[in-house]
Design a protein around this motif. Sequence first.
Motif, PDB file in Angstrom:
ATOM      1  N   GLY A   1       0.600  -1.220   0.000  1.00  0.00           N
ATOM      2  CA  GLY A   1       0.000   0.000   0.000  1.00  0.00           C
ATOM      3  C   GLY A   1       0.645   1.313   0.000  1.00  0.00           C
ATOM      4  O   GLY A   1      -0.060   2.274   0.158  1.00  0.00           O
ATOM      5  N   CYS A   2       1.931   1.460  -0.192  1.00  0.00           N
ATOM      6  CA  CYS A   2       2.565   2.788  -0.188  1.00  0.00           C
ATOM      7  C   CYS A   2       2.563   3.360  -1.605  1.00  0.00           C
ATOM      8  O   CYS A   2       3.201   2.817  -2.498  1.00  0.00           O
ATOM      9  CB  CYS A   2       3.990   2.688   0.336  1.00  0.00           C
ATOM     10  N   SER A   3       1.838   4.462  -1.804  1.00  0.00           N
ATOM     11  CA  SER A   3       1.762   5.061  -3.142  1.00  0.00           C
ATOM     12  C   SER A   3       3.115   5.590  -3.610  1.00  0.00           C
ATOM     13  O   SER A   3       3.422   5.540  -4.810  1.00  0.00           O
ATOM     14  CB  SER A   3       0.715   6.167  -3.171  1.00  0.00           C
ATOM     15  N   PHE A   4       3.946   6.077  -2.692  1.00  0.00           N
ATOM     16  CA  PHE A   4       5.266   6.579  -3.067  1.00  0.00           C
ATOM     17  C   PHE A   4       6.179   5.431  -3.512  1.00  0.00           C
ATOM     18  O   PHE A   4       6.958   5.576  -4.454  1.00  0.00           O
ATOM     19  CB  PHE A   4       5.907   7.345  -1.910  1.00  0.00           C
ATOM     20  N   CYS A   5       6.049   4.294  -2.835  1.00  0.00           N
ATOM     21  CA  CYS A   5       6.830   3.104  -3.211  1.00  0.00           C
ATOM     22  C   CYS A   5       6.402   2.605  -4.582  1.00  0.00           C
ATOM     23  O   CYS A   5       7.240   2.276  -5.425  1.00  0.00           O
ATOM     24  CB  CYS A   5       6.660   1.999  -2.172  1.00  0.00           C
ATOM     25  N   ALA A   6       5.083   2.562  -4.810  1.00  0.00           N
ATOM     26  CA  ALA A   6       4.565   2.110  -6.101  1.00  0.00           C
ATOM     27  C   ALA A   6       5.049   3.028  -7.223  1.00  0.00           C
ATOM     28  O   ALA A   6       5.435   2.566  -8.301  1.00  0.00           O
ATOM     29  CB  ALA A   6       3.044   2.060  -6.066  1.00  0.00           C
ATOM     30  N   LYS A   7       5.048   4.321  -6.964  1.00  0.00           N
ATOM     31  CA  LYS A   7       5.504   5.290  -7.967  1.00  0.00           C
ATOM     32  C   LYS A   7       6.990   5.093  -8.262  1.00  0.00           C
ATOM     33  O   LYS A   7       7.404   5.100  -9.419  1.00  0.00           O
ATOM     34  CB  LYS A   7       5.257   6.714  -7.476  1.00  0.00           C
ATOM     35  N   ALA A   8       7.792   4.898  -7.228  1.00  0.00           N
ATOM     36  CA  ALA A   8       9.225   4.702  -7.413  1.00  0.00           C
ATOM     37  C   ALA A   8       9.494   3.428  -8.210  1.00  0.00           C
ATOM     38  O   ALA A   8      10.324   3.419  -9.137  1.00  0.00           O
ATOM     39  CB  ALA A   8       9.941   4.641  -6.061  1.00  0.00           C
ATOM     40  N   LYS A   9       8.789   2.352  -7.885  1.00  0.00           N
ATOM     41  CA  LYS A   9       8.972   1.101  -8.618  1.00  0.00           C
ATOM     42  C   LYS A   9       8.565   1.264 -10.078  1.00  0.00           C
ATOM     43  O   LYS A   9       9.248   0.763 -10.972  1.00  0.00           O
ATOM     44  CB  LYS A   9       8.183  -0.027  -7.959  1.00  0.00           C
ATOM     45  N   GLN A  10       7.485   1.982 -10.333  1.00  0.00           N
ATOM     46  CA  GLN A  10       7.045   2.205 -11.714  1.00  0.00           C
ATOM     47  C   GLN A  10       8.069   3.031 -12.480  1.00  0.00           C
ATOM     48  O   GLN A  10       8.356   2.753 -13.646  1.00  0.00           O
ATOM     49  CB  GLN A  10       5.679   2.893 -11.735  1.00  0.00           C
ATOM     50  N   GLN A  11       8.639   4.043 -11.824  1.00  0.00           N
ATOM     51  CA  GLN A  11       9.654   4.868 -12.478  1.00  0.00           C
ATOM     52  C   GLN A  11      10.883   4.036 -12.831  1.00  0.00           C
ATOM     53  O   GLN A  11      11.450   4.187 -13.916  1.00  0.00           O
ATOM     54  CB  GLN A  11      10.061   6.028 -11.575  1.00  0.00           C
ATOM     55  N   LEU A  12      11.293   3.169 -11.923  1.00  0.00           N
ATOM     56  CA  LEU A  12      12.435   2.307 -12.192  1.00  0.00           C
ATOM     57  C   LEU A  12      12.131   1.334 -13.327  1.00  0.00           C
ATOM     58  O   LEU A  12      12.963   1.117 -14.214  1.00  0.00           O
ATOM     59  CB  LEU A  12      12.845   1.561 -10.918  1.00  0.00           C
ATOM     60  N   ASP A  13      10.938   0.762 -13.311  1.00  0.00           N
ATOM     61  CA  ASP A  13      10.526  -0.138 -14.391  1.00  0.00           C
ATOM     62  C   ASP A  13      10.523   0.596 -15.730  1.00  0.00           C
ATOM     63  O   ASP A  13      11.044   0.092 -16.727  1.00  0.00           O
ATOM     64  CB  ASP A  13       9.134  -0.713 -14.126  1.00  0.00           C
ATOM     65  N   ASP A  14       9.938   1.791 -15.755  1.00  0.00           N
ATOM     66  CA  ASP A  14       9.851   2.575 -16.994  1.00  0.00           C
ATOM     67  C   ASP A  14      11.231   2.927 -17.530  1.00  0.00           C
ATOM     68  O   ASP A  14      11.427   3.012 -18.744  1.00  0.00           O
ATOM     69  CB  ASP A  14       9.050   3.857 -16.775  1.00  0.00           C
TER      70      ASP A  14
END
Length: 66
Positions: A1-14
């Motif tokens: 559930g951490c939106s900041f963690c999800a965003k960081a992971k998505q940025q790294l994936d992208d």
Amino acid sequence: GCSFCAKAKQQLDDAGIDYVELPLHHKVRSKAVGAIAGASTVPQVFINGKLLGGSEALEAYLRQAA
């Protein structure tokens, strides 16, 4: 559930950057992150063993790297 963690992971994936996620139980998270990174928020991103910072620092780093 951490939106900041999800965003960081998505940025790294992208960006095509491989990463390792270290999930921490909520009861020890702030103490562990504080001891390791000197911060109380997550995520704390390390690149090549050096602390970059949180999700905003990661976003700035990726903008500069582009």
